[in-house]
Scaffold this motif. Structure first.
Motif, mmCIF file in Angstrom:
data_model
loop_
_atom_site.group_PDB
_atom_site.id
_atom_site.type_symbol
_atom_site.label_atom_id
_atom_site.label_comp_id
_atom_site.label_asym_id
_atom_site.label_seq_id
_atom_site.Cartn_x
_atom_site.Cartn_y
_atom_site.Cartn_z
ATOM 1 N N SER A 94 36.677 37.068 27.508
ATOM 2 C CA SER A 94 35.659 37.747 26.717
ATOM 3 C C SER A 94 34.303 37.076 26.844
ATOM 4 O O SER A 94 34.204 35.893 27.189
ATOM 5 N N ASP A 108 30.626 40.738 20.498
ATOM 6 C CA ASP A 108 31.423 40.895 21.711
ATOM 7 C C ASP A 108 30.749 41.903 22.638
ATOM 8 O O ASP A 108 30.520 43.051 22.268
ATOM 9 N N ALA A 148 30.602 36.879 24.558
ATOM 10 C CA ALA A 148 29.922 37.198 23.298
ATOM 11 C C ALA A 148 28.486 36.706 23.360
ATOM 12 O O ALA A 148 28.209 35.614 23.875
#
Length: 240
Positions: A59, A66, A61
């Motif tokens: 991921s 996000d 961010a």
């Protein structure tokens, strides 16, 4: 606050596994250097962060939100300025015209301020981009990103092919941007120059982070700096 956080990013080009669980972060108001030899995965990491390459897993961010899988324009809208490798300026437009391409956003960086920071560009404001030297093109590429008044600036190999004095000029502007509150992720092969201005450093080798810590501490370790060109994919222990 954390300006940028990447967590366990894996990225592929076709069947080739390029990034193996890359995690890093840039805190607000700091310069972070991402170092590594050619082919270590630095540009792929940046492409994942800016939305040009979608991570297979992991991921990304920005400022706590996000943005994994967002396209580049949405990353830019979130407050990110991007200076790609190879400059990518408009060769047939003048310096003035190149600086009018981005939409100015409120903040300290204006065309006037850019010309004050880059007197070389001011002298060549009516020259076409293709007539500029490599250093001037890099300055123009950075200036174009700054006019967006980003909260986070990502630079991919800004010193590539530049003479040492020009590198100093370019990095001086990066430091000036940080003083204005811009967080910076600096992807570099020029270890010596990068650790002079960075707060923290990550070293990438074969798609894995093999060191993270204080930039100057790393830069002071001659053995480790020399090893960088052929770093093994083992976690470096600065006490070892």
């Amino acid at each position: 606050m954390i300006a940028l956080r990447a967590d366990a990013i894996h990225a592929f080009y076709g069947k080739s596994h390029i990034l193996h669980g890359v995690s890093l972060e840039v805190r607000e108001g700091e310069i972070v250097a991402l170092l590594g030899r050619n082919g270590a995965g630095k540009t792929t990491t940046l492409r994942c962060l800016i939305g040009l390459t979608r991570p297979r897993t992991g991921s990304v961010a920005l400022f706590g939100a996000d943005v994994t899988g967002f396209p580049p324009y949405r990353i830019a809208e979130a407050g990110v300025g991007y200076v790609p490798e190879g400059r990518r300026i408009f060769a047939n437009l003048t310096v003035d015209e190149n600086l009018l391409v981005p939409v100015e956003r409120p903040g300290p960086w204006t065309v006037k301020r850019v010309y004050e920071a880059f007197p070389r560009l001011a002298e060549r404001r009516t020259n076409k981009g293709g007539q500029l030297s490599g250093g001037e093109q890099e300055m123009l590429s950075i200036a174009r990103a700054l006019i967006l008044n980003p909260k986070l600036l990502m630079l991919d190999e800004p010193s590539q092919g530049l003479a040492p004095l020009i590198v100093e000029d370019v990095f001086r502007i990066v430091v000036a941007a940080r003083r204005e509150g811009v967080s910076v992720l600096l992807v570099e092969q020029n270890v010596r120059a990068a650790v002079e201005i960075a707060d923290r450093a990550y070293v990438l080798d074969d798609g894995r982070i093999v060191y993270e810590g204080d930039a100057r501490t790393f830069g002071a370790d001659e053995k480790r700096v020399r090893e960088l060109a052929g770093a093994s994919a083992e976690k470096w222990d600065m006490d070892g």
